[in-house]
Design an enzyme around this catalytic site. Structure first.
Site, mmCIF file in Angstrom:
data_model
loop_
_atom_site.group_PDB
_atom_site.id
_atom_site.type_symbol
_atom_site.label_atom_id
_atom_site.label_comp_id
_atom_site.label_asym_id
_atom_site.label_seq_id
_atom_site.Cartn_x
_atom_site.Cartn_y
_atom_site.Cartn_z
ATOM 1 N N ASP A 95 50.522 -8.995 12.138
ATOM 2 C CA ASP A 95 49.380 -8.542 11.364
ATOM 3 C C ASP A 95 48.403 -7.830 12.296
ATOM 4 O O ASP A 95 48.183 -8.287 13.418
ATOM 5 C CB ASP A 95 48.740 -9.802 10.768
ATOM 6 C CG ASP A 95 47.755 -9.490 9.680
ATOM 7 O OD1 ASP A 95 48.178 -9.462 8.520
ATOM 8 O OD2 ASP A 95 46.565 -9.281 9.976
ATOM 9 N N GLU A 111 48.340 -4.699 5.939
ATOM 10 C CA GLU A 111 48.496 -4.499 7.386
ATOM 11 C C GLU A 111 49.462 -5.500 7.998
ATOM 12 O O GLU A 111 49.463 -5.731 9.193
ATOM 13 C CB GLU A 111 47.128 -4.576 8.081
ATOM 14 C CG GLU A 111 46.462 -5.923 8.065
ATOM 15 C CD GLU A 111 45.625 -6.189 6.816
ATOM 16 O OE1 GLU A 111 44.726 -7.010 6.893
ATOM 17 O OE2 GLU A 111 45.888 -5.575 5.758
#
Length: 202
Positions: A62, A105
């Protein structure tokens, strides 16, 4: 179109279907696999791991503080950062592995036949590569780092698990990496969220 089809027949048809299929399994922004393909790939590899008693590892990663990138620099900058990070990671991925955008993301990597040590090594290499990448958008340098959670399936532990449980294990470690300050890797030996590690192949 008709003439081409007449000349090449099946090959045009095949190329067309291949192009359509590619559109359904590739993430348009980053050009890596999408979540749908990742889930199919993971199911297949879990079955293979169980059948042949082979290790299997999963990385969930992430981008750190990504919301701030969007807030401070705008969504075009955010998209640029995602593309750049995906490009850096892609350089380290082999063709038998699956690198996919899981959503937003968050990305994931499936590593067939990779024991924990190999998976942790790759995770650390990716973390360092992203940290040392200089991302510039619109003349502005945007510092980027990633946090990574690693789960490994030990086929000799004698317990079959499903893809959701496997993803949750990697995700819990990713969350732990964030809690510990981001820009780090948390793997099977670091994570304390599993109640009985002796019984758990993750």
């Amino acid at each position: 179109g008709l003439i081409l089809k007449f000349l090449f027949g099946d090959s045009v048809e095949a190329a067309y279907h291949e192009a359509i299929y590619q559109m359904t399994i590739v993430d348009a922004l980053t050009q890596c696999s999408n979540k749908r393909y990742f889930l199919e790939f993971l199911e297949r590899e879990l079955s293979r791991s169980e059948r042949y008693s082979r290790a299997l590892s999963l990385l969930m990663l992430d981008l750190d503080h990504f919301k701030e990138v969007n807030d401070n620099h705008g969504h075009l900058a955010g998209d640029h950062v995602l593309r750049e990070v995906a490009g850096v990671i892609k350089l380290h991925i082999r063709k038998e592995e699956c690198f996919a955008r899981y959503g937003g993301e968050e990305f994931c990597i499936v590593l067939p036949e990779a024991p924990a040590d190999n998976a942790l090594q790759l995770a650390e290499k990716l973390r360092a590569s992203v940290e040392s990448t200089r991302v510039v958008f619109d003349g502005q340098h945007i510092p980027v780092t990633i946090s990574v959670g690693v789960a490994t399936l030990d086929p000799l532990a004698g317990r079959a698990i499903g893809s959701i449980e496997f993803i949750q294990a990697a995700d819990a470690r990713l969350y732990r990496a964030k809690e510990l300050g981001r820009n780090r890797v948390v793997g099977p030996r670091d994570a304390l969220e599993l109640p009985d590690p002796a019984r758990n192949p993750l």
